[in-house]
Write an enzyme that holds these catalytic residues in place. Sequence first.
Site, PDB file in Angstrom:
ATOM      1  N   LYS A 167       1.275  -2.159   5.811  1.00 35.65           N
ATOM      2  CA  LYS A 167       0.529  -1.950   4.575  1.00 35.65           C
ATOM      3  C   LYS A 167       0.651  -3.205   3.715  1.00 35.65           C
ATOM      4  O   LYS A 167       0.002  -4.195   4.001  1.00 35.65           O
ATOM      5  CB  LYS A 167       1.025  -0.671   3.892  1.00 35.65           C
TER       6      LYS A 167
ATOM      7  N   SER B 208       0.894   9.042  -0.611  1.00 35.33           N
ATOM      8  CA  SER B 208      -0.203   8.270  -0.042  1.00 35.33           C
ATOM      9  C   SER B 208      -1.585   8.747  -0.458  1.00 35.33           C
ATOM     10  O   SER B 208      -2.535   7.960  -0.450  1.00 35.33           O
ATOM     11  CB  SER B 208      -0.105   8.283   1.486  1.00 35.33           C
TER      12      SER B 208
ATOM     13  N   HIS C 175       4.278   3.164   1.023  1.00 33.34           N
ATOM     14  CA  HIS C 175       3.283   2.642   0.081  1.00 33.34           C
ATOM     15  C   HIS C 175       3.927   2.005  -1.152  1.00 33.34           C
ATOM     16  O   HIS C 175       3.212   1.633  -2.085  1.00 33.34           O
ATOM     17  CB  HIS C 175       2.331   3.761  -0.332  1.00 33.34           C
TER      18      HIS C 175
END
Length: 390
Positions: free
Chosen positions: A240, A180, A208
């Site tokens: 996300k 990240s 991610h």
Amino acid sequence: MDESSMQSLQAALEQRRREGLYRQRRVTDGAQGPELVVDGRRMLSFCSNDYLGLAADPRLGEAVNRGVARYGVGSGAAHLISGHSAAHHALEEELAEFTGRERALLFSTGYMANLGVLSALLGRSDTVLEDRLNHASLIDGGILSRARFKRYAHADTDALAGLLREGEARCLVATDGVFSMDGDIAPLAGLAEQCSAHNAWLMVDDAHGIGVVGPQGRGSIVAAELGESDVPILMGTLGKALGTAGAFVAGPEVLIETLIQQARPYIYTTAMPAAIAEATRASLRIVLDEEWRRERLQGLIVRFRRGAARIGLELMDSETPIQPILLGSAQRALQWSDRLYREGILVTAIRPPTVPDGAARLRVTLSASHTVSQVETLLSVLEETAAELA
């Protein structure tokens, strides 16, 4: 709390200020997007994890409204009481299919999912091995599990092999899929090979990677041409690239049933609102159908990296939307972030302990909703900042 205790806390806060480590919240207004109202001022934002630009997509809003009309606002209870709706169940089935796994299980946050998995599967007689740059939730989960906890050098399969050869009893290896703060992708094929050779479980936190990496955004595991037998434990988040909220764990039937029985953050937490599950189902369909979002994002990543290289900025080795600019000290990172802020651009300074000492940075994140013009504006201001603060 007595006066001396209060003074001790205040002194610690002042020390953080002097070291450039003090964190402050900014208040935003309006939907997430490339332009954001921050503390009453319209800004160009490059620090959101909304990688595909779905957080404000009207189709997700319509799905939320349908969900509220059917299920109400709150779920009312934990999944194992009366909070597990038809929407939750359908989303779990669709996430399992999306990731190519037997089953999936919803959690309220990614942090809770990682704590739940590691504490449910491991105990005092076990070992957990983690990448040194793993997310805090994996590190905390490893500590909470009470297993023997060791870390290997970042993305170093040889270092992992050395630890695995020590021959501990039951062993779980945990890694981010996409890191990240650095934006690089874990060497999953090599990690899987080492885990297979030493009979260790492999867990990947792909918070991610899901939605962004791999064919149809199915994640870093699929991009590495690995499957459930190679990586039995997958954690992914929904807040996300998918633009909603919550998280899931996917894997074999026996894993999911074990988590239902033993993962305390699952058992003792109110389920996410069913309306959010409905919005995520809509998001999943968009992720699968709209490849142009990932293509556009990759184009912006290439443009940014070329422009940053021309300016002479020090970037990390990242092909993902996470593009950190290394600046070294926390004070320098704050200087750069503050100057960008004055110019109307929001990019957060990332400082220790989130990153190692001497590795403070600006964490630039790109989204499919950014325009070429907006990226060029960022590069122009970065060039001016580099000249002024060199």
